[in-house]
Design a protein around this motif. Sequence first.
Motif, PDB file in Angstrom:
ATOM      1  N   THR B 118      14.545   0.879  -2.620  1.00  0.00           N
ATOM      2  CA  THR B 118      13.180   1.370  -2.829  1.00  0.00           C
ATOM      3  C   THR B 118      12.391   1.401  -1.518  1.00  0.00           C
ATOM      4  O   THR B 118      12.688   0.677  -0.576  1.00  0.00           O
ATOM      5  CB  THR B 118      12.457   0.508  -3.868  1.00  0.00           C
ATOM      6  OG1 THR B 118      12.381  -0.826  -3.381  1.00  0.00           O
ATOM      7  CG2 THR B 118      13.192   0.525  -5.191  1.00  0.00           C
ATOM      8  N   ARG B 119      11.353   2.238  -1.493  1.00  0.00           N
ATOM      9  CA  ARG B 119      10.645   2.529  -0.240  1.00  0.00           C
ATOM     10  C   ARG B 119       9.870   1.333   0.296  1.00  0.00           C
ATOM     11  O   ARG B 119       9.916   1.039   1.485  1.00  0.00           O
ATOM     12  CB  ARG B 119       9.719   3.721  -0.430  1.00  0.00           C
ATOM     13  CG  ARG B 119      10.512   5.000  -0.570  1.00  0.00           C
ATOM     14  CD  ARG B 119       9.665   6.226  -0.792  1.00  0.00           C
ATOM     15  NE  ARG B 119      10.555   7.363  -0.930  1.00  0.00           N
ATOM     16  CZ  ARG B 119      11.020   8.070   0.089  1.00  0.00           C
ATOM     17  NH1 ARG B 119      10.652   7.784   1.320  1.00  0.00           N
ATOM     18  NH2 ARG B 119      11.848   9.065  -0.110  1.00  0.00           N
ATOM     19  N   GLU B 120       9.133   0.639  -0.568  1.00  0.00           N
ATOM     20  CA  GLU B 120       8.342  -0.491  -0.066  1.00  0.00           C
ATOM     21  C   GLU B 120       9.249  -1.663   0.306  1.00  0.00           C
ATOM     22  O   GLU B 120       8.957  -2.404   1.242  1.00  0.00           O
ATOM     23  CB  GLU B 120       7.280  -0.909  -1.095  1.00  0.00           C
ATOM     24  CG  GLU B 120       6.083   0.048  -1.151  1.00  0.00           C
ATOM     25  CD  GLU B 120       5.143  -0.080   0.046  1.00  0.00           C
ATOM     26  OE1 GLU B 120       5.367  -0.915   0.922  1.00  0.00           O
ATOM     27  OE2 GLU B 120       4.157   0.699   0.093  1.00  0.00           O
ATOM     28  N   TYR B 121      10.337  -1.846  -0.451  1.00  0.00           N
ATOM     29  CA  TYR B 121      11.279  -2.908  -0.066  1.00  0.00           C
ATOM     30  C   TYR B 121      11.856  -2.583   1.310  1.00  0.00           C
ATOM     31  O   TYR B 121      12.034  -3.463   2.153  1.00  0.00           O
ATOM     32  CB  TYR B 121      12.389  -3.055  -1.116  1.00  0.00           C
ATOM     33  CG  TYR B 121      13.281  -4.250  -0.850  1.00  0.00           C
ATOM     34  CD1 TYR B 121      12.885  -5.534  -1.215  1.00  0.00           C
ATOM     35  CD2 TYR B 121      14.507  -4.100  -0.215  1.00  0.00           C
ATOM     36  CE1 TYR B 121      13.683  -6.633  -0.949  1.00  0.00           C
ATOM     37  CE2 TYR B 121      15.316  -5.195   0.056  1.00  0.00           C
ATOM     38  CZ  TYR B 121      14.899  -6.463  -0.313  1.00  0.00           C
ATOM     39  OH  TYR B 121      15.689  -7.547  -0.037  1.00  0.00           O
ATOM     40  N   ASN B 122      12.129  -1.311   1.544  1.00  0.00           N
ATOM     41  CA  ASN B 122      12.673  -0.907   2.841  1.00  0.00           C
ATOM     42  C   ASN B 122      11.653  -1.057   3.968  1.00  0.00           C
ATOM     43  O   ASN B 122      12.030  -1.291   5.117  1.00  0.00           O
ATOM     44  CB  ASN B 122      13.203   0.526   2.767  1.00  0.00           C
ATOM     45  CG  ASN B 122      14.555   0.579   2.076  1.00  0.00           C
ATOM     46  OD1 ASN B 122      15.280  -0.421   2.071  1.00  0.00           O
ATOM     47  ND2 ASN B 122      14.896   1.715   1.495  1.00  0.00           N
ATOM     48  N   ILE B 123      10.370  -0.925   3.650  1.00  0.00           N
ATOM     49  CA  ILE B 123       9.329  -1.212   4.643  1.00  0.00           C
ATOM     50  C   ILE B 123       9.429  -2.678   5.059  1.00  0.00           C
ATOM     51  O   ILE B 123       9.397  -3.025   6.246  1.00  0.00           O
ATOM     52  CB  ILE B 123       7.919  -0.901   4.069  1.00  0.00           C
ATOM     53  CG1 ILE B 123       7.679   0.609   3.996  1.00  0.00           C
ATOM     54  CG2 ILE B 123       6.826  -1.579   4.898  1.00  0.00           C
ATOM     55  CD1 ILE B 123       7.354   1.291   5.302  1.00  0.00           C
ATOM     56  N   ALA B 124       9.582  -3.560   4.059  1.00  0.00           N
ATOM     57  CA  ALA B 124       9.695  -4.992   4.349  1.00  0.00           C
ATOM     58  C   ALA B 124      10.958  -5.266   5.173  1.00  0.00           C
ATOM     59  O   ALA B 124      10.942  -6.044   6.131  1.00  0.00           O
ATOM     60  CB  ALA B 124       9.709  -5.784   3.044  1.00  0.00           C
TER      61      ALA B 124
END
Lengths: 438, 178
Positions: B118-124
Amino acid sequence: MYLPKMMMALFLMQVSVFAQAQLRIEITQGGDDPTPIAIVPFNWSGAGLLKEDVANVVAADMGRSGQFRPLERADMLSQPRSSKEVFYRDWRVLGVDYLVVGRIDSVNLASVQTSSPASYGLSYELMDVRAQKPIASWKIAEVKDLRAAAHHISDTIYQKLTGLRGIFSTKLMYVSVVQQGSGEKVYKLEVADADGQRPRTLLESSEPIMSPVWSPDGKRVAYVSFAGGRPAIYIQNRFTGKRIKLTGFPGINGAPDWSPDGQKMAMVLSKDGNPEIYIMDMKTRALRRLTHHYAIDTEPRWTKDGAALVFTSNRGGSPQIYKVDALSGRVVRLTFRGSYNARAQTSPDGHDLVMVHRENGQFHISVQNLQRDLFANLTKTSLDESPSISPNGSMVIYATQHKNMGVLGAVAINGSIKYLLPARHGEVREPVWSPYLN
Amino acid sequence: MKKMTSNAKFLAALVLGATLAGCQSQPTEEAVDTAAAEVIESGTHEVSGMTDSAVKSQEELAAEAAQALLAMTVFYFDFDQAIVKTDAYDVLQAHATFLSTNPAAAIRLEGHADERGTREYNIALGERRAKAVEKFLLVNGVSADQIETVSYGEERPVEGGHDEGSWAKNRRVELVYK
């Protein structure tokens, strides 16, 4: 140094004349034993041709729900204008269970002087073919937007027949990305009708736009923009375009989600060194930190009662879904199946948890029943993400890859119908279903 | 590539006062894990090419070798991992040495993830990677004031394919001199 900037400006100007990422619907899996229904072309009593084929829009809406199968117009033996003109036998032989007839009258003609568009009055009736009698009739006194009227008609018919509120007048928000010949990407935040038609651009940027969400009343949106080279959370009025920067802390400013009462915004900030979930009071802008863990905590989503949030954390060694009490901060783990579960959302009734789930290296949209030990994959494709549940809990919209392009997909939460909404230009991602807007 | 070239020029001006022929070796699909090793190798080629025409002092050779390392500004990671690979140590040490001896220089570490998940997990995840590189530099004498980190997650891939070859190139931290 100034030249590239000027060129960039020119590119952006050129891009803005392109059409928005218009979506079209491709149904890839039909509903499970859908109810046959006929939507007879509405009788137009005025002069000339109407811009919208109302019955056609209604039939497409009903078909897209997966619960109804509209009769092809060419198969109709007659086109009655009212229930008085209906020969039920004509429809019974075609295997139709329900019938809709209607008419459109002119209320006001379009005026060039006052530049006001034409307005119409609509009346329509729903009939039970087997019982051979009308069930209900409705009137719309005056309306300018025939397409919106058609979606409203779909909502009333759907609700009458299923008991569930229709979602045909809701909207979809998503991020579209178009790669220019120069390799530069143009990101747009867009809002379209639930059937993918009539997209409108809310924001355009040469830097990524992420994580859009609706305010509970649908009037405002929040998102993350990388304009300026760093992520920041913005909120924007959908009608005036006016926007404010909500946060711009060092590190991550991400995953905003409005509380159901609109008073608070959950978000992820890493200003204290690690991604943690915070709650901002929208009046005072005061921040309260909700999670305290050295692992990644992200993707908060309020439960419908506003008492808790579900979120993604790898505190157990792999990304899993947890629930945190909004007041006490007490955390419980919700998912145990597989080694990657992320970006969860609870259904409006609180019974189901929809999430991204990895299985055999593939990322699917899956649903877990929180009361019984039930789990199902809603999609079979491999790079599915960003699920968002419709306000009546019947459908899930998500992002996937189709023919090497990012497209939107929709699937019934019971898995019955599935359709794709590819863009005519570029890629689309991160869809979010609006709340009810009326 | 664009960033690497401008970095290289900036560094060349500072270290040698000369322009640097672009050392633009990118990891191949088969050998992503040996990115740093490859770079050292191509740097050596360059040095030997230049010694054909002139005899160089030990200092000059050392400076050129350091510069070849400094031209490498992309560091790769394993899936769902934020651990700096051992084969990146030499290159990062060269950057640490340069930054600690040039306190006016400043960098931005841009963390990235591949498209899976997922996109926000990948931001983290991208931030974790940028911070892992930051930590290596801090431990090796760079001042925190010289480093800025930002994560783009999966939003800015360098490769658009949906296969391990593309994903391996997208799971990265880019070191950009400001």
